[in-house]
Design a protein around this motif. Structure first.
Motif, PDB file in Angstrom:
ATOM      1  N   SER A   9     -21.696  42.548 -62.945  1.00  0.00           N
ATOM      2  CA  SER A   9     -21.194  42.634 -61.472  1.00  0.00           C
ATOM      3  C   SER A   9     -22.383  44.431 -60.805  1.00  0.00           C
ATOM      4  O   SER A   9     -22.514  44.914 -61.291  1.00  0.00           O
ATOM      5  N   ARG A  11     -21.112  45.762 -58.103  1.00  0.00           N
ATOM      6  CA  ARG A  11     -19.742  47.049 -58.659  1.00  0.00           C
ATOM      7  C   ARG A  11     -19.706  48.661 -59.880  1.00  0.00           C
ATOM      8  O   ARG A  11     -19.765  47.908 -61.030  1.00  0.00           O
ATOM      9  N   ASN A  15     -14.175  46.717 -62.750  1.00  0.00           N
ATOM     10  CA  ASN A  15     -13.615  46.418 -63.486  1.00  0.00           C
ATOM     11  C   ASN A  15     -14.089  46.042 -64.817  1.00  0.00           C
ATOM     12  O   ASN A  15     -13.920  46.918 -65.995  1.00  0.00           O
ATOM     13  N   SER A  16     -15.263  45.548 -64.264  1.00  0.00           N
ATOM     14  CA  SER A  16     -16.211  44.957 -65.705  1.00  0.00           C
ATOM     15  C   SER A  16     -16.789  46.075 -66.216  1.00  0.00           C
ATOM     16  O   SER A  16     -17.371  46.169 -67.426  1.00  0.00           O
ATOM     17  N   LEU A  85     -14.921  36.801 -62.924  1.00  0.00           N
ATOM     18  CA  LEU A  85     -15.252  35.926 -62.797  1.00  0.00           C
ATOM     19  C   LEU A  85     -15.547  35.135 -61.791  1.00  0.00           C
ATOM     20  O   LEU A  85     -14.912  36.197 -60.983  1.00  0.00           O
ATOM     21  N   PHE A  87     -15.734  32.634 -58.675  1.00  0.00           N
ATOM     22  CA  PHE A  87     -15.155  31.660 -58.274  1.00  0.00           C
ATOM     23  C   PHE A  87     -15.252  30.726 -59.855  1.00  0.00           C
ATOM     24  O   PHE A  87     -15.878  29.292 -59.703  1.00  0.00           O
ATOM     25  N   GLU A 132      -7.484  37.061 -61.105  1.00  0.00           N
ATOM     26  CA  GLU A 132      -5.680  36.380 -61.726  1.00  0.00           C
ATOM     27  C   GLU A 132      -4.942  36.195 -63.232  1.00  0.00           C
ATOM     28  O   GLU A 132      -7.324  36.641 -63.943  1.00  0.00           O
ATOM     29  N   GLY A 164      -7.459  42.392 -62.989  1.00  0.00           N
ATOM     30  CA  GLY A 164      -7.663  43.726 -62.308  1.00  0.00           C
ATOM     31  C   GLY A 164      -8.881  42.807 -60.954  1.00  0.00           C
ATOM     32  O   GLY A 164      -9.148  42.358 -61.276  1.00  0.00           O
ATOM     33  N   ASN A 165      -8.524  43.776 -59.224  1.00  0.00           N
ATOM     34  CA  ASN A 165      -8.984  43.251 -59.141  1.00  0.00           C
ATOM     35  C   ASN A 165      -9.498  44.612 -57.370  1.00  0.00           C
ATOM     36  O   ASN A 165     -11.258  44.590 -57.593  1.00  0.00           O
TER      37      ASN A 165
HETATM   38  C1  FMN Z   1     -17.461  35.828 -55.241  1.00  0.00           C
HETATM   39  C2  FMN Z   1     -15.940  36.065 -55.941  1.00  0.00           C
HETATM   40  C3  FMN Z   1     -15.448  35.492 -56.858  1.00  0.00           C
HETATM   41  C4  FMN Z   1     -14.444  35.528 -56.752  1.00  0.00           C
HETATM   42  N1  FMN Z   1     -13.846  34.415 -58.311  1.00  0.00           N
HETATM   43  C5  FMN Z   1     -12.844  34.865 -58.817  1.00  0.00           C
HETATM   44  C6  FMN Z   1     -11.968  33.831 -59.013  1.00  0.00           C
HETATM   45  O1  FMN Z   1     -12.816  32.505 -59.214  1.00  0.00           O
HETATM   46  N2  FMN Z   1     -10.852  34.293 -59.899  1.00  0.00           N
HETATM   47  C7  FMN Z   1     -10.438  35.035 -60.428  1.00  0.00           C
HETATM   48  O2  FMN Z   1      -9.324  35.514 -60.939  1.00  0.00           O
HETATM   49  N3  FMN Z   1     -11.194  36.964 -60.147  1.00  0.00           N
HETATM   50  C8  FMN Z   1     -11.643  36.191 -58.986  1.00  0.00           C
HETATM   51  N4  FMN Z   1     -12.632  37.514 -57.994  1.00  0.00           N
HETATM   52  C9  FMN Z   1     -12.002  38.509 -58.552  1.00  0.00           C
HETATM   53  C10 FMN Z   1     -13.272  39.385 -59.278  1.00  0.00           C
HETATM   54  O3  FMN Z   1     -13.235  38.465 -60.284  1.00  0.00           O
HETATM   55  C11 FMN Z   1     -11.893  40.186 -59.719  1.00  0.00           C
HETATM   56  O4  FMN Z   1     -12.167  41.022 -58.702  1.00  0.00           O
HETATM   57  C12 FMN Z   1     -13.126  41.079 -61.203  1.00  0.00           C
HETATM   58  O5  FMN Z   1     -11.696  42.324 -61.225  1.00  0.00           O
HETATM   59  C13 FMN Z   1     -14.589  41.734 -60.122  1.00  0.00           C
HETATM   60  O6  FMN Z   1     -14.890  42.813 -61.711  1.00  0.00           O
HETATM   61  P1  FMN Z   1     -15.909  43.925 -61.153  1.00  0.00           P
HETATM   62  O7  FMN Z   1     -14.688  45.266 -60.047  1.00  0.00           O
HETATM   63  O8  FMN Z   1     -16.520  43.766 -61.965  1.00  0.00           O
HETATM   64  O9  FMN Z   1     -16.823  43.755 -60.173  1.00  0.00           O
HETATM   65  C14 FMN Z   1     -13.878  36.680 -57.649  1.00  0.00           C
HETATM   66  C15 FMN Z   1     -14.427  37.912 -56.630  1.00  0.00           C
HETATM   67  C16 FMN Z   1     -15.731  37.966 -55.727  1.00  0.00           C
HETATM   68  C17 FMN Z   1     -16.831  38.558 -55.474  1.00  0.00           C
END
Ligand code: FMN
Length: 207
Positions: A9, A11, A15-16, A85, A87, A132, A164-165
């Motif tokens: 990530s 970020r 979360n990851s 994840l 897309f 999701e 988490g988002n």
């Molecule tokens: C480009 C992009 C695509 C994403 N696609 C999905 C997805 O297909 N399904 C989902 O549940 N979350 C999706 N997300 C949300 C991220 O997987 C989620 O916020 C995750 O916790 C981010 O991890 P991070 O904080 O380590 O970056 C997407 C986020 C981004 C930026």
């Protein structure tokens, strides 16, 4: 044991990364090398190897990828991928890391035998975050990782999936993936799954 913990990530407080930090905490008895993949592939995507190899067969993409392969992946006993994840699949940075391995596995690279010999037998685990939480959501990504492990003769031993988002929100996931990631750090080399083949010796008397 040596563990390569690869984070995908962008970020750094996401979360990851939170899952990765918990994993590293649990794996404190091992040597964990954490690499932010966003910093090692600044040279970009896989190119046409025939055009960009130098006269000695070395990849000329000038970034941290060669060191990642030789100094981190080759000596590792296990590889742990911490990734969001995107897309329904792998983020491009992680896919690029996988794609560019082809330059180092192919016979045109003078040290390919070393890399090919080092790949099999490593344990591989996934620390995955997504917005999701439906169970089918991660199927494509898991299948791709499973197939990659099959090809490289590696053991895909565990998945920790946190939901988490917003940054750090994974800590509020009621299934407590942070604890699961920490626990995986402790148990990574003990995890065992059955995977029977027709001729696997086993007791079939009960059936
Ligand atoms: C480009 C992009 C695509 C994403 N696609 C999905 C997805 O297909 N399904 C989902 O549940 N979350 C999706 N997300 C949300 C991220 O997987 C989620 O916020 C995750 O916790 C981010 O991890 P991070 O904080 O380590 O970056 C997407 C986020 C981004 C930026």
């Amino acid at each position: 044991m040596h563990i390569a913990l690869l984070t995908a990530s962008p970020r750094t407080d996401g979360n990851s990364r939170a899952l990765a930090a918990a994993f590293a905490d649990g794996a404190a008895d091992h040597t964990v090398t954490t690499v932010d993949l966003n910093t090692v592939t600044s040279g970009g995507f896989l190119r046409d190897c025939r055009l960009c190899r130098d006269a000695d067969g070395h990849c000329t993409i000038d970034d941290g990828y060669r060191d990642l392969v030789h100094d981190v992946l080759v000596p590792a006993d296990a590889i742990v991928l911490a990734t969001p994840l995107y897309f329904y699949g792998l983020p491009a940075v992680l896919k690029n890391v996988v794609d560019r391995l082809v330059c180092y596995l192919s016979a045109g690279y003078p040290r390919s035998a070393e890399v090919v010999a080092a790949m099999p037998g490593k344990r591989l685990a996934l620390l995955l975050s997504s917005e999701e939480d439906n169970p089918a959501l991660t199927t494509a990504l898991r299948t791709q990782v499973q197939q990659l492990c099959r090809y490289l003769r590696q053991d895909f031993v565990a998945v920790v999936h946190g939901v988490g988002n917003r940054r750090g929100e994974v800590a509020a996931d009621p299934r407590d993936p942070i604890a699961a990631a920490r626990d995986l750090g402790r148990t990574l080399f003990d995890v065992h799954h059955t995977d029977y083949l027709l001729d696997t010796p086993r007791d079939t008397a009960a059936w």
